[in-house]
Enzyme design. Structure first.
Site, PDB file in Angstrom:
ATOM      1  N   CYS A 129       8.796  -0.888  -1.677  1.00  0.00           N
ATOM      2  CA  CYS A 129       8.729   0.510  -2.121  1.00  0.00           C
ATOM      3  C   CYS A 129       9.685   1.399  -1.325  1.00  0.00           C
ATOM      4  O   CYS A 129       9.941   2.528  -1.712  1.00  0.00           O
ATOM      5  CB  CYS A 129       7.312   1.054  -2.024  1.00  0.00           C
ATOM      6  SG  CYS A 129       6.686   1.124  -0.339  1.00  0.00           S
ATOM      7  N   ASP A 149       9.173   2.725   1.556  1.00  0.00           N
ATOM      8  CA  ASP A 149       8.517   3.722   2.392  1.00  0.00           C
ATOM      9  C   ASP A 149       8.585   3.328   3.870  1.00  0.00           C
ATOM     10  O   ASP A 149       8.605   2.151   4.212  1.00  0.00           O
ATOM     11  CB  ASP A 149       7.050   3.878   1.962  1.00  0.00           C
ATOM     12  CG  ASP A 149       6.954   4.529   0.585  1.00  0.00           C
ATOM     13  OD1 ASP A 149       7.991   4.988   0.097  1.00  0.00           O
ATOM     14  OD2 ASP A 149       5.857   4.574   0.023  1.00  0.00           O
ATOM     15  N   CYS A 151       4.596   7.424   0.123  1.00  0.00           N
ATOM     16  CA  CYS A 151       3.687   7.874  -0.915  1.00  0.00           C
ATOM     17  C   CYS A 151       2.444   8.544  -0.321  1.00  0.00           C
ATOM     18  O   CYS A 151       2.202   8.481   0.886  1.00  0.00           O
ATOM     19  CB  CYS A 151       3.269   6.691  -1.775  1.00  0.00           C
ATOM     20  SG  CYS A 151       2.120   5.608  -0.927  1.00  0.00           S
ATOM     21  N   CYS A 180      -0.140   0.145   1.228  1.00  0.00           N
ATOM     22  CA  CYS A 180       0.220   1.365   1.959  1.00  0.00           C
ATOM     23  C   CYS A 180      -0.567   1.441   3.277  1.00  0.00           C
ATOM     24  O   CYS A 180      -0.048   1.902   4.293  1.00  0.00           O
ATOM     25  CB  CYS A 180      -0.054   2.599   1.105  1.00  0.00           C
ATOM     26  SG  CYS A 180       0.527   2.438  -0.597  1.00  0.00           S
TER      27      CYS A 180
HETATM   28 FE1  FES Z   1       5.049   2.476  -0.435  1.00  0.00          FE
HETATM   29 FE2  FES Z   1       2.625   3.422  -0.642  1.00  0.00          FE
HETATM   30  S1  FES Z   1       3.968   2.947  -2.253  1.00  0.00           S
HETATM   31  S2  FES Z   1       3.629   2.754   1.142  1.00  0.00           S
END
Ligand code: FES
Length: 142
Positions: A35, A37, A60, A104
């Site tokens: 993702c 992140d 997110c 996450c």
């Molecule tokens: Fe990447 Fe939540 S979608 S940490």
């Protein structure tokens, strides 16, 4: 039923412990390759106790809520206890996360572990490497 619990929404809208600690004793940064992140955790440690903790999360809402909750759960705690914090415990404290958002909370567990490892490394403190599984080979983020 709402997708996100009230606790998740509260920690997302009003995250605790956001920010940076100047001269932190341990800093951990992890990312999820899928993702994209990123989560960064700063620890202030005194006599093996986490005196202060702050985070910066580029990610997110679930990652922000997980960071917020995880920092609350380790603040004032001994390092040994912080190392036992699992993503499952973070997700439970948030009253659950949707299945596709569980990864996450894994970022929070990994970022804390990485910050503690950084502290140990910087201070030449011996530790069992098994406490810190190599993230690259960790199936959590698959
Ligand atoms: Fe990447 Fe939540 S979608 S940490």
């Amino acid at each position: 039923m709402a997708l996100y619990s009230e606790v998740v929404m509260d920690h997302f809208m009003h995250p605790r412990n956001v920010g940076v600690i100047e001269n932190a004793d341990g800093i951990g940064q992890v990312g999820n390759a899928k993702c994209g992140d990123i989560m960064k955790i700063y620890l202030k440690i005194e006599n093996d106790i986490i005196e202060d903790v702050k985070f910066e999360t580029f990610g997110c809402g679930s990652a922000i809520a997980s960071s917020s909750m995880a920092t609350e759960m380790i603040k004032g705690k001994p390092l040994s206890e912080a190392l036992t914090l699992t993503n499952k415990a973070v997700a439970e404290a948030l009253d659950g996360l949707p299945v596709h958002k569980v990864h996450c909370s894994v970022l929070a567990e990994e970022a804390i572990k990485s910050a503690v490892k950084d502290y140990y490394d910087k201070n030449g403190i011996a530790y069992d490497p098994k406490l810190f599984p190599d993230c690259e080979h960790c199936e959590h983020c698959e």
